[in-house]
Design a protein around this motif. Structure first.
Motif, PDB file in Angstrom:
ATOM      1  N   THR A 134      -4.654   1.290   6.698  1.00 47.89           N
ATOM      2  CA  THR A 134      -4.258   1.457   5.297  1.00 47.89           C
ATOM      3  C   THR A 134      -4.675   2.803   4.697  1.00 47.89           C
ATOM      4  OG1 THR A 134      -4.332  -0.917   5.096  1.00 47.89           O
ATOM      5  CG2 THR A 134      -4.296   0.320   3.040  1.00 47.89           C
TER       6      THR A 134
ATOM      7  N   MET B 236       0.405  -6.862   1.187  1.00 48.29           N
ATOM      8  CA  MET B 236      -0.821  -7.220   1.925  1.00 48.29           C
ATOM      9  C   MET B 236      -2.069  -6.683   1.240  1.00 48.29           C
ATOM     10  SD  MET B 236      -0.134  -7.017   5.926  1.00 48.29           S
ATOM     11  CE  MET B 236       1.476  -6.992   6.656  1.00 48.29           C
TER      12      MET B 236
ATOM     13  N   ALA C  96       0.823  -1.214   0.000  1.00 43.97           N
ATOM     14  CA  ALA C  96       0.000   0.000   0.000  1.00 43.97           C
ATOM     15  C   ALA C  96       0.858   1.265   0.000  1.00 43.97           C
ATOM     16  CB  ALA C  96      -0.908  -0.014   1.229  1.00 43.97           C
ATOM     17  N   GLY C  97       1.914   1.272   0.824  1.00 40.80           N
ATOM     18  CA  GLY C  97       2.749   2.469   0.900  1.00 40.80           C
ATOM     19  C   GLY C  97       3.452   2.737  -0.419  1.00 40.80           C
TER      20      GLY C  97
ATOM     21  N   MET D 195     -11.331  -2.761   4.751  1.00 42.88           N
ATOM     22  CA  MET D 195     -12.007  -1.827   5.654  1.00 42.88           C
ATOM     23  C   MET D 195     -11.263  -0.499   5.654  1.00 42.88           C
ATOM     24  SD  MET D 195     -14.526  -3.447   6.756  1.00 42.88           S
ATOM     25  CE  MET D 195     -15.139  -5.104   6.808  1.00 42.88           C
TER      26      MET D 195
ATOM     27  N   VAL E 265      15.495  -6.711  -2.448  1.00 44.82           N
ATOM     28  CA  VAL E 265      16.541  -5.677  -2.458  1.00 44.82           C
ATOM     29  C   VAL E 265      17.429  -5.893  -1.244  1.00 44.82           C
ATOM     30  CG1 VAL E 265      16.988  -3.196  -2.273  1.00 44.82           C
ATOM     31  CG2 VAL E 265      15.146  -4.035  -3.746  1.00 44.82           C
TER      32      VAL E 265
ATOM     33  N   ASN F  44       3.221   1.366   6.635  1.00 48.89           N
ATOM     34  CA  ASN F  44       2.690   1.480   7.999  1.00 48.89           C
ATOM     35  C   ASN F  44       3.750   1.891   9.018  1.00 48.89           C
ATOM     36  OD1 ASN F  44       0.301   0.535   6.977  1.00 48.89           O
ATOM     37  ND2 ASN F  44       0.324  -1.420   8.058  1.00 48.89           N
TER      38      ASN F  44
ATOM     39  N   HIS G  39       4.480 -11.833   0.902  1.00 50.29           N
ATOM     40  CA  HIS G  39       5.473 -11.338  -0.056  1.00 50.29           C
ATOM     41  C   HIS G  39       5.019 -11.705  -1.452  1.00 50.29           C
ATOM     42  CE1 HIS G  39       7.956 -10.145   3.208  1.00 50.29           C
ATOM     43  NE2 HIS G  39       7.885 -11.360   3.729  1.00 50.29           N
TER      44      HIS G  39
ATOM     45  N   GLU H  91      10.167  -5.786  -6.086  1.00 50.87           N
ATOM     46  CA  GLU H  91       9.424  -6.550  -5.091  1.00 50.87           C
ATOM     47  C   GLU H  91      10.114  -7.887  -4.822  1.00 50.87           C
ATOM     48  OE1 GLU H  91       6.578  -6.338  -3.070  1.00 50.87           O
ATOM     49  OE2 GLU H  91       7.211  -8.381  -2.576  1.00 50.87           O
ATOM     50  N   ALA H  92      10.225  -8.216  -3.535  1.00 54.40           N
ATOM     51  CA  ALA H  92      10.876  -9.484  -3.176  1.00 54.40           C
ATOM     52  C   ALA H  92      10.048 -10.683  -3.626  1.00 54.40           C
ATOM     53  CB  ALA H  92      11.091  -9.546  -1.664  1.00 54.40           C
TER      54      ALA H  92
ATOM     55  N   ASN I 154      -8.014   0.391  11.420  1.00 54.48           N
ATOM     56  CA  ASN I 154      -7.216  -0.250  10.360  1.00 54.48           C
ATOM     57  C   ASN I 154      -6.391   0.831   9.654  1.00 54.48           C
ATOM     58  OD1 ASN I 154     -10.317  -0.425   9.768  1.00 54.48           O
ATOM     59  ND2 ASN I 154      -9.676  -2.499  10.158  1.00 54.48           N
TER      60      ASN I 154
ATOM     61  N   ALA J 137       9.059  -1.312   2.183  1.00 59.29           N
ATOM     62  CA  ALA J 137       9.176  -2.776   2.255  1.00 59.29           C
ATOM     63  C   ALA J 137       8.479  -3.352   3.472  1.00 59.29           C
ATOM     64  CB  ALA J 137      10.657  -3.168   2.233  1.00 59.29           C
TER      65      ALA J 137
ATOM     66  N   SER K 126      -8.738  -6.916   4.044  1.00 65.10           N
ATOM     67  CA  SER K 126     -10.198  -7.057   4.189  1.00 65.10           C
ATOM     68  C   SER K 126     -10.938  -5.787   3.788  1.00 65.10           C
ATOM     69  CB  SER K 126     -10.551  -7.425   5.617  1.00 65.10           C
ATOM     70  OG  SER K 126      -9.789  -8.515   6.027  1.00 65.10           O
TER      71      SER K 126
HETATM   72  C1  FAD Z   1      -5.659 -10.619   5.636  1.00 62.35           C
HETATM   73  C2  FAD Z   1      -5.425  -9.147   5.838  1.00 62.35           C
HETATM   74  C3  FAD Z   1      -6.507  -8.318   6.112  1.00 62.35           C
HETATM   75  C4  FAD Z   1      -6.297  -6.943   6.275  1.00 62.35           C
HETATM   76  N1  FAD Z   1      -7.384  -6.123   6.404  1.00 62.35           N
HETATM   77  C5  FAD Z   1      -7.207  -4.785   6.454  1.00 62.35           C
HETATM   78  C6  FAD Z   1      -8.335  -3.905   6.447  1.00 62.35           C
HETATM   79  O1  FAD Z   1      -9.479  -4.325   6.358  1.00 62.35           O
HETATM   80  N2  FAD Z   1      -8.098  -2.563   6.505  1.00 62.35           N
HETATM   81  C7  FAD Z   1      -6.832  -2.060   6.595  1.00 62.35           C
HETATM   82  O2  FAD Z   1      -6.689  -0.838   6.662  1.00 62.35           O
HETATM   83  N3  FAD Z   1      -5.754  -2.872   6.585  1.00 62.35           N
HETATM   84  C8  FAD Z   1      -5.910  -4.218   6.511  1.00 62.35           C
HETATM   85  N4  FAD Z   1      -4.823  -5.047   6.457  1.00 62.35           N
HETATM   86  C9  FAD Z   1      -3.488  -4.458   6.588  1.00 62.35           C
HETATM   87  C10 FAD Z   1      -3.041  -3.798   5.304  1.00 62.35           C
HETATM   88  O3  FAD Z   1      -3.109  -4.671   4.240  1.00 62.35           O
HETATM   89  C11 FAD Z   1      -1.645  -3.260   5.537  1.00 62.35           C
HETATM   90  O4  FAD Z   1      -1.765  -2.319   6.575  1.00 62.35           O
HETATM   91  C12 FAD Z   1      -1.013  -2.529   4.377  1.00 62.35           C
HETATM   92  O5  FAD Z   1      -1.304  -3.151   3.167  1.00 62.35           O
HETATM   93  C13 FAD Z   1       0.493  -2.460   4.630  1.00 62.35           C
HETATM   94  O6  FAD Z   1       1.145  -1.854   3.558  1.00 62.35           O
HETATM   95  P1  FAD Z   1       2.728  -1.660   3.571  1.00 62.35           P
HETATM   96  O7  FAD Z   1       3.073  -0.998   2.289  1.00 62.35           O
HETATM   97  O8  FAD Z   1       3.137  -0.986   4.833  1.00 62.35           O
HETATM   98  O9  FAD Z   1       3.361  -3.130   3.677  1.00 62.35           O
HETATM   99  P2  FAD Z   1       3.230  -4.462   2.813  1.00 62.35           P
HETATM  100  O10 FAD Z   1       1.886  -4.643   2.263  1.00 62.35           O
HETATM  101  O11 FAD Z   1       3.773  -5.544   3.690  1.00 62.35           O
HETATM  102  O12 FAD Z   1       4.206  -4.232   1.584  1.00 62.35           O
HETATM  103  C14 FAD Z   1       5.601  -4.357   1.684  1.00 62.35           C
HETATM  104  C15 FAD Z   1       6.113  -5.083   0.465  1.00 62.35           C
HETATM  105  O13 FAD Z   1       7.535  -4.982   0.448  1.00 62.35           O
HETATM  106  C16 FAD Z   1       8.071  -6.231   0.057  1.00 62.35           C
HETATM  107  N5  FAD Z   1       9.443  -6.351   0.583  1.00 62.35           N
HETATM  108  C17 FAD Z   1       9.837  -6.591   1.840  1.00 62.35           C
HETATM  109  N6  FAD Z   1      11.182  -6.616   1.914  1.00 62.35           N
HETATM  110  C18 FAD Z   1      11.641  -6.383   0.656  1.00 62.35           C
HETATM  111  C19 FAD Z   1      12.939  -6.275   0.093  1.00 62.35           C
HETATM  112  N7  FAD Z   1      14.065  -6.400   0.836  1.00 62.35           N
HETATM  113  N8  FAD Z   1      13.043  -6.054  -1.245  1.00 62.35           N
HETATM  114  C20 FAD Z   1      11.924  -5.917  -2.023  1.00 62.35           C
HETATM  115  N9  FAD Z   1      10.665  -6.004  -1.518  1.00 62.35           N
HETATM  116  C21 FAD Z   1      10.531  -6.216  -0.189  1.00 62.35           C
HETATM  117  C22 FAD Z   1       7.111  -7.245   0.645  1.00 62.35           C
HETATM  118  O14 FAD Z   1       7.221  -8.487  -0.039  1.00 62.35           O
HETATM  119  C23 FAD Z   1       5.765  -6.565   0.450  1.00 62.35           C
HETATM  120  O15 FAD Z   1       5.167  -6.906  -0.777  1.00 62.35           O
HETATM  121  C24 FAD Z   1      -4.989  -6.413   6.247  1.00 62.35           C
HETATM  122  C25 FAD Z   1      -3.903  -7.251   5.966  1.00 62.35           C
HETATM  123  C26 FAD Z   1      -4.123  -8.606   5.745  1.00 62.35           C
HETATM  124  C27 FAD Z   1      -2.955  -9.464   5.391  1.00 62.35           C
END
Ligand code: FAD
Length: 497
Positions: A474, A114, A33-34, A121, A227, A462, A109, A53-54, A472, A264, A119
């Motif tokens: 996101t 994620m 998401a970020g 929300m 990475v 996050n 991953h 992406e890993a 939540n 990441a 979900s």
């Molecule tokens: C089942 C489930 C239900 C959820 N329901 C909700 C909801 O209803 N509402 C809500 O707000 N949030 C919900 N969430 C949480 C939400 O999905 C996350 O808060 C959000 O997507 C996090 O985003 P992010 O970018 O911080 O991290 P991530 O989504 O974890 O993205 C990080 C990415 O970086 C990659 N990465 C890691 N290390 C490396 C590296 N060294 N090199 C390259 N790539 C790398 C990972 O593989 C991953 O794809 C839910 C999550 C899950 C799993």
């Protein structure tokens, strides 16, 4: 070779030879998401963006799209969709070992992170009590509005539902007098109805949408390449290099860009910075989570009377606010551990999900092992985490509150089995690369996500969220990603208004 994901949105770059060097305006590590929020906004403004992406692309689903789109019927939520989600979650870096201090923490991953499994929300944090102290309220409100629009946060599809109407009314009656804007209300869900009719749920495809102006360059996504090193360069304009290795192999790929964004995840971002020798004092510290309480209840007969077979799902929200330190959502979930309710038709049940916040404390932290490497070839991570007395007092209050919520809607002829989930189960880890307003050792970035002391290194995800909050995350994370993109593009903020 490139494969288009959604035309004009993004393309997968595959079959990269060892030693390939790609160039771009901006390199983004991680496709969750970020990263997706930053990438989409930059691409819409015409910048050339490469994401690395890993994980690989999702099997059986259009990469970047939400997997639930492959299981459109409500009846499939528990039989197909729920198990698929749980089978895809692993402790970080694809390993099997859970963290002792956070046994519920899991990650995904794959392209979309994620956001391919969430979900949907779309709770928004309370701007009065929960959002970043470093970001003025008018700016934050604008960013949250832009975030909801991008995520397809929708009220129209569920609003006409019979259960939606009745459950909302019952909960409103039980919880009167909450602060303006934070009253009991419908919870927006990240979905839209397609022109062809079915509903689709948002993944990063929503964030990467080219937008009305069109003309955006498709974002290039290099999948299956963890990475291992980020070299930000000395100053803006001097160029940055991101080095990745192919999963399970020794092939090396580099991306050279004017700016790097590391997105990441709350574990992977501090881990990569640490491995790259970028180690601000707050990096990996101030880890927060949402303490989670869940139950499934059978709805009262008067709430179910005459509900049509095609009644849409429902989502009711009691937002966290100055009056309530917990977020409450009442919806149709996709998994139950209750043996008593498992035999009931799912449309007769509701899942009550509650989260309450954890105080940010430096001693709750990630520890990086300089000797042992994980599945991505990076220093192995472990977690030190405990709840404070105040955190546990909030959880106690949440238990009592959970019963009040159930009283408003549940048939007590059936069980109310509320489960307090192990730390990390919220999948909402935050704070490990938190933002702040001063470079005083308690934050890693400034209020636009730029790492203190590095002009062209930004963080997203996050881990930026510095506060104790309960909803939540996101919608908030996407809002912060948009602010980072605005800063990279040199757009003015509304901070002074
Ligand atoms: C089942 C489930 C239900 C959820 N329901 C909700 C909801 O209803 N509402 C809500 O707000 N949030 C919900 N969430 C949480 C939400 O999905 C996350 O808060 C959000 O997507 C996090 O985003 P992010 O970018 O911080 O991290 P991530 O989504 O974890 O993205 C990080 C990415 O970086 C990659 N990465 C890691 N290390 C490396 C590296 N060294 N090199 C390259 N790539 C790398 C990972 O593989 C991953 O794809 C839910 C999550 C899950 C799993």
């Amino acid at each position: 070779m490139t494969t288009a994901l959604t035309p004009g949105t993004a393309e997968l770059v595959t079959d990269l030879a060892d030693g390939t060097i790609l160039t771009a305006d901006v390199a983004i590590v991680g496709t969750g998401a970020g990263g997706g929020a930053v990438a989409g906004e930059l691409a819409r403004a015409g910048l050339d963006v490469v994401m690395i992406e890993a994980g690989g692309p999702l099997a059986g689903s259009r990469p970047g799209a939400h997997i639930r789109n492959a299981f459109p019927a409500e009846a499939q939520l528990e039989t197909h969709y729920g198990p698929e989600v749980w089978n895809s979650l692993t402790p970080y870096a694809g390993g099997k070992e859970r963290f002792d201090a956070m046994r519920g923490a899991l990650a995904i991953h794959s392209v979309g992170g994620m956001l391919s499994y969430w979900s949907h929300m779309c709770a928004s944090p309370d701007v009065e009590t929960e959002t970043e102290p470093a970001i003025p309220a008018p700016s934050m409100r604008d960013l949250l509005e832009r975030s909801r629009r991008l995520l397809w946060a929708n009220l129209d599809i569920e609003a006409p539902g019979v259960r939606q109407h009745r459950v909302l009314a019952a909960v409103r009656q039980a919880f009167p007098g909450l602060p303006a804007g934070r009253e009991v209300q419908q919870l927006p869900v990240a979905m839209q109805r397609t022109a062809a009719g079915p509903i689709e749920f948002a993944g990063i495809d929503a964030l990467l949408t080219p937008g009305e102006t069109g003309g955006a360059k498709p974002v290039r996504i290099v999948a299956g390449h963890p990475v291992r090193h980020v070299e930000p360069g000395r100053s803006a304009g001097s160029g940055a290099t991101v080095t990745a290795g192919a999963s399970g192999g020794s092939g090396r790929v580099q991306v050279q860009a004017a700016t790097v964004v590391v997105a990441a995840g709350a574990l992977g971002t501090p881990q990569l910075l640490h491995a790259s020798g970028i180690r601000p004092a707050a990096l990996g510290r101030y880890l927060t989570d949402h303490t989670q309480l869940v139950s499934r209840v059978k709805l009262r007969d008067d709430l179910l009377d005459g509900v049509p077979a095609d009644d849409p799902t429902f989502s009711v929200w009691i937002p966290a606010s100055s009056a309530r330190p917990m977020h409450t959502q009442i919806s149709r979930g996709w998994i139950t551990s209750s043996p008593i309710l498992a035999d009931l038709p799912s449309w007769q049940t509701a899942d009550i999900g509650q989260f309450t916040g954890v105080d940010p404390r430096p001693e709750n932290r990630l520890v990086f092992d300089p000797v042992h490497l994980d599945g991505f070839g990076l220093p192995r991570v472990s977690v030190e985490f405990s709840l404070s007395r105040a955190d546990r007092d909030r959880a106690t209050e949440m238990f009592a509150d959970h019963y009040r919520v159930a009283e408003a809607i549940a048939d007590f002829g059936y069980a109310l089995e509320a489960s307090a989930m192990p730390a990390g189960t919220s999948l909402h880890l935050m704070g490990t690369h938190r933002m702040g307003s001063r470079d005083d050792g308690t934050s890693v970035t400034d209020s636009v996500g730029r790492v203190w002391g590095h002009d062209n290194l930004y963080l997203a995800g996050n881990g930026l969220i510095s506060t104790r909050n309960a909803g939540n995350p996101t919608t908030n994370t996407v809002a912060l990603g948009l602010r980072t993109a605005d800063a990279i593009l040199g757009r003015p903020t509304r901070d002074a208004s």
